[in-house]
Design an enzyme around this catalytic site. Sequence first.
Site, PDB file in Angstrom:
ATOM      1  N   ALA A  55       0.828  -1.203   0.000  1.00  0.00           N
ATOM      2  CA  ALA A  55       0.000   0.000   0.000  1.00  0.00           C
ATOM      3  C   ALA A  55       0.861   1.251   0.000  1.00  0.00           C
ATOM      4  O   ALA A  55       2.056   1.212   0.317  1.00  0.00           O
ATOM      5  CB  ALA A  55      -0.920   0.019   1.225  1.00  0.00           C
ATOM      6  N   THR A  57       1.401   4.255   2.152  1.00  0.00           N
ATOM      7  CA  THR A  57       1.093   4.462   3.571  1.00  0.00           C
ATOM      8  C   THR A  57       1.581   5.799   4.126  1.00  0.00           C
ATOM      9  O   THR A  57       1.476   6.031   5.331  1.00  0.00           O
ATOM     10  CB  THR A  57       1.701   3.328   4.414  1.00  0.00           C
ATOM     11  OG1 THR A  57       3.123   3.285   4.185  1.00  0.00           O
ATOM     12  CG2 THR A  57       1.082   1.986   4.057  1.00  0.00           C
ATOM     13  N   ASP A  97      -8.925   1.861   9.577  1.00  0.00           N
ATOM     14  CA  ASP A  97      -9.997   2.599  10.243  1.00  0.00           C
ATOM     15  C   ASP A  97     -10.140   4.013   9.689  1.00  0.00           C
ATOM     16  O   ASP A  97     -11.131   4.692   9.945  1.00  0.00           O
ATOM     17  CB  ASP A  97      -9.724   2.664  11.747  1.00  0.00           C
ATOM     18  CG  ASP A  97      -8.527   3.549  12.075  1.00  0.00           C
ATOM     19  OD1 ASP A  97      -8.734   4.714  12.453  1.00  0.00           O
ATOM     20  OD2 ASP A  97      -7.391   3.075  11.961  1.00  0.00           O
ATOM     21  N   TYR A 120      -5.470   9.901   2.421  1.00  0.00           N
ATOM     22  CA  TYR A 120      -5.126   8.488   2.590  1.00  0.00           C
ATOM     23  C   TYR A 120      -6.382   7.653   2.802  1.00  0.00           C
ATOM     24  O   TYR A 120      -6.570   6.609   2.162  1.00  0.00           O
ATOM     25  CB  TYR A 120      -4.164   8.331   3.774  1.00  0.00           C
ATOM     26  CG  TYR A 120      -3.947   6.902   4.193  1.00  0.00           C
ATOM     27  CD1 TYR A 120      -3.192   6.032   3.408  1.00  0.00           C
ATOM     28  CD2 TYR A 120      -4.502   6.405   5.375  1.00  0.00           C
ATOM     29  CE1 TYR A 120      -2.995   4.713   3.791  1.00  0.00           C
ATOM     30  CE2 TYR A 120      -4.312   5.102   5.761  1.00  0.00           C
ATOM     31  CZ  TYR A 120      -3.555   4.253   4.964  1.00  0.00           C
ATOM     32  OH  TYR A 120      -3.379   2.955   5.351  1.00  0.00           O
TER      33      TYR A 120
END
Length: 282
Positions: A55, A57, A97, A120
């Site tokens: 990913a 990040t 989350d 993000y």
Amino acid sequence: MKILVFGKTGQVATELQRLADVHALGRQDADLANPDACAAIIRDADADVVINAAAYTAVDKAEQEEDLATLVNGHAPGAMARAASAKGIPFLHISTDYVFSGQGDTAWATDDPVAPPNAYGRSKLVGEQAVQAAGGAFAILRTSWVFSSHGANFVKTMLRLSESRDELNIVDDQIGGPTAAKDIAQALLTMAHALVEGSPGGVFHFAGAPAVSWKDFAVEIFRQAGRSVAVTGIPTSDFPTPAVRPLNSRMDCSALTEAFGIRQPDWTESLAIVLEELKNAD
């Protein structure tokens, strides 16, 4: 079972390689900025299941590179999931989350409304939606506050700072569940086996318990590591960052337990293991 993993040097990808015989692809093997190439790898692979542990990040940098973050975190997983669906093999994807607003004080359930507060989070939500729309067997695992004995993470940062400082100010109004990369990897492997055997997938949450603030996480790190550091809690407003951080990262993990029998790990126990690994590596 033949497992194809996108990602090689990240925290979860590293733990997947430690725990199982997987075929892990690094950036030189699979560039997620080229979704078509990633899909082609899956089409040509001899695999029973695919796990995407790669990913973009860099949360703050994503504010200036949202197109790239969305390509890597959104369009690439979508292309990969469609390729896996076409082959009839399950696709597992790690999310965050950060797809939620970060407000309130109730643990986020898997079906709560999404409202990412930053670039993000928006990029990861695009990926979730694309994976779900691909039409194949899938599982999305949302997690939070990842730590391990390798890579860049909060635990290693705190230990590094403690080498030169005996007082630290740490944010104490962001609450979440620290989660060991090894625990995430083990959960993914359990899920992968179940999906290959025909278990239904879906969207699931996985985070360490109990929920704490970053300040209290730091206090426990120093306690277990035997470091004498005075930690003062400060509000998020005193530590501004380019990307808005969620104040509430609590996650309801009951759906994962019901579907796969995977329970929330005690992050304090996982922390002890990570600290021992770091001590032995010195």
